[in-house]
Design a protein around this motif. Structure first.
Motif, PDB file in Angstrom:
ATOM      1  N   ASN A   1       0.239   2.942  -3.409  1.00 29.92           N
ATOM      2  CA  ASN A   1      -1.166   3.748  -3.865  1.00 29.92           C
ATOM      3  C   ASN A   1      -0.598   4.684  -3.433  1.00 29.92           C
ATOM      4  OD1 ASN A   1      -2.122   0.826  -3.118  1.00 29.92           O
ATOM      5  ND2 ASN A   1      -3.090   2.154  -4.208  1.00 29.92           N
ATOM      6  N   PHE A   2      -0.011   5.088  -1.652  1.00 27.50           N
ATOM      7  CA  PHE A   2       0.826   6.141  -0.712  1.00 27.50           C
ATOM      8  C   PHE A   2       1.966   6.437  -1.458  1.00 27.50           C
ATOM      9  CE2 PHE A   2      -2.037   4.910   2.354  1.00 27.50           C
ATOM     10  CZ  PHE A   2      -3.230   5.889   2.177  1.00 27.50           C
ATOM     11  N   GLN A   3       3.055   5.905  -2.530  1.00 26.33           N
ATOM     12  CA  GLN A   3       3.602   6.280  -3.679  1.00 26.33           C
ATOM     13  C   GLN A   3       4.571   6.963  -2.361  1.00 26.33           C
ATOM     14  OE1 GLN A   3       2.881   7.999  -6.993  1.00 26.33           O
ATOM     15  NE2 GLN A   3       1.764   6.473  -7.641  1.00 26.33           N
ATOM     16  N   ILE A   4       5.466   6.416  -1.327  1.00 21.62           N
ATOM     17  CA  ILE A   4       6.227   7.311   0.029  1.00 21.62           C
ATOM     18  C   ILE A   4       7.456   6.282  -0.574  1.00 21.62           C
ATOM     19  CG2 ILE A   4       6.445   7.211   2.114  1.00 21.62           C
ATOM     20  CD1 ILE A   4       4.071   8.507   1.307  1.00 21.62           C
ATOM     21  N   GLU A   5       8.173   7.426  -1.049  1.00 16.98           N
ATOM     22  CA  GLU A   5       9.448   7.313  -1.081  1.00 16.98           C
ATOM     23  C   GLU A   5      10.033   6.986   0.642  1.00 16.98           C
ATOM     24  OE1 GLU A   5      10.945   6.431  -3.221  1.00 16.98           O
ATOM     25  OE2 GLU A   5      10.119   8.438  -4.493  1.00 16.98           O
TER      26      GLU A   5
ATOM     27  N   LEU B   1       1.183  -1.108  -0.335  1.00 19.98           N
ATOM     28  CA  LEU B   1      -0.004   0.149  -0.047  1.00 19.98           C
ATOM     29  C   LEU B   1       0.846   1.196  -0.187  1.00 19.98           C
ATOM     30  CD1 LEU B   1      -3.175   0.908   0.275  1.00 19.98           C
ATOM     31  CD2 LEU B   1      -2.243   1.277   2.701  1.00 19.98           C
ATOM     32  N   MET B   2       1.679   1.453   0.516  1.00 18.53           N
ATOM     33  CA  MET B   2       2.976   2.005   0.795  1.00 18.53           C
ATOM     34  C   MET B   2       3.301   2.635  -0.526  1.00 18.53           C
ATOM     35  SD  MET B   2       2.403   4.138   3.435  1.00 18.53           S
ATOM     36  CE  MET B   2       0.774   3.916   3.127  1.00 18.53           C
TER      37      MET B   2
END
Lengths: 183, 183
Positions: free
Chosen positions: A153-157, A149-150
DNA sequence: TGTGAAATTCAACAGTTGTTGACGCAATTT
DNA sequence: AAATTGCGTCAACAACTGTTGAATTTCACA
């Protein structure tokens, strides 16, 4: 050599690509048939309707079998299946992302919930066999789905652009914590 | 004593309840106005449209400040805010669930991604301050969102019916693994 | 080439979507 | 009392939804 695709196959491919990334309710029949290059009437004609077409795409999920690995390899097998999506060149067809995207859906949510319960949570717990197997399985799934998910979808670096190897290493690290719960 | 709700307030409450649980695209303007008991035209009248109404509900998120805790309390504070939703009696208004539900949305996804990046990932990494602070922050968020996803959306037992105290205990356990990454 | 069946298209349906302009109502101001 | 202002209702709009029956094309077989 390779046969030209039948209309039914074209529909299934387009439906998978769109349903799995945007979610059932956010894709219209006409979106699919436009992508497949066929008429909108053929969805009802061939599959019986939009719902039935979506359910037909669920047959294309593989990766369940990874969860059938033996207990001592269950974590690496699960992570492996998690990072090796159905179609390696189409990252968006990752089954984990498809399950997250469609468990949200007001119409298909129940179907997905039951699928994950039957095909992931239960087999995983059975294989673990320890005292708190259900809890361990649920926590392991939390880690697998959470990282996906991270990243997607959230595309967290740095998860978003991290190499798959590094991602697997981190996921296994968290997975050990999930499986280490005793009392 | 307590003033009767204005129409604008009624709309905001109904919009939050529906948008946060079903997702932006899965809620119609008429769904909201029916729940609020007002006319459908008033959404455009008061807020300028459906999009603007959704963005107005984002102002109601609190819990960001928990992520501003000092490093040694950051995990417990994050978990605490995670398990104490905006409205304790309405479990569905949990901001974590709302963020998952709407980051999926094809229209509002970008808005939510930026919100989580600005209000969660960056402040969290800043507070950690260690060498791999971005990675640790991303993994911690993976754990927090992953457990919320399993519990509320996939409804996997025993997470689904587990007491909040037990849930917090498990989440902290996984969170320590997320923060323990060194090299 | 003619015939039948299968495959595909077309047009239309009833319902829903977000939004808008015209209208009515009530309270406040001149 | 007359005029103004804000608030809310109603009807309608164009676009889109999934689905269906009829018409049309395509193709294999005689």
């Amino acid at each position: 050599m390779n046969e030209p695709l039948t209309t039914k196959e074209k529909l299934l491919i387009a439906a998978r690509d769109l349903f799995w990334t945007r979610g059932y309710s956010n894709v219209s029949v006409r979106d699919i048939t436009r992508a497949a290059g066929v008429d909108a009437a053929l969805v009802s004609r061939y599959f019986g309707g939009k719902k039935a077409l979506f359910e037909a795409t669920l047959e294309q999920i593989n990766g369940w079998e990874a969860l059938q690995a033996e207990p001592d390899q269950i974590l690496s097998a699960a992570v492996e299946s998690f990072s090796h999506p159905y179609d390696p060149k189409a990252d968006t067809s990752n089954p984990f992302i498809m399950l997250i995207t469609n468990v949200i859906d007001p119409i298909m949510g129940d179907t997905i919930r039951q699928l994950v319960h039957d095909e992931m949570a239960c087999p995983l717990a059975d294989k673990l066999g320890s005292k708190h197997k259900e809890t361990q399985a649920a926590l392991l799934l939390s880690v697998l789905f959470g990282v996906a998910l991270m990243r997607k979808n959230f595309q967290i670096e740095p998860l978003k652009t991290m190499s798959r190897d590094a991602l697997i290493e981190h996921t296994i690290h968290l997975g050990h914590a999930a499986l280490s719960y005793k009392d």
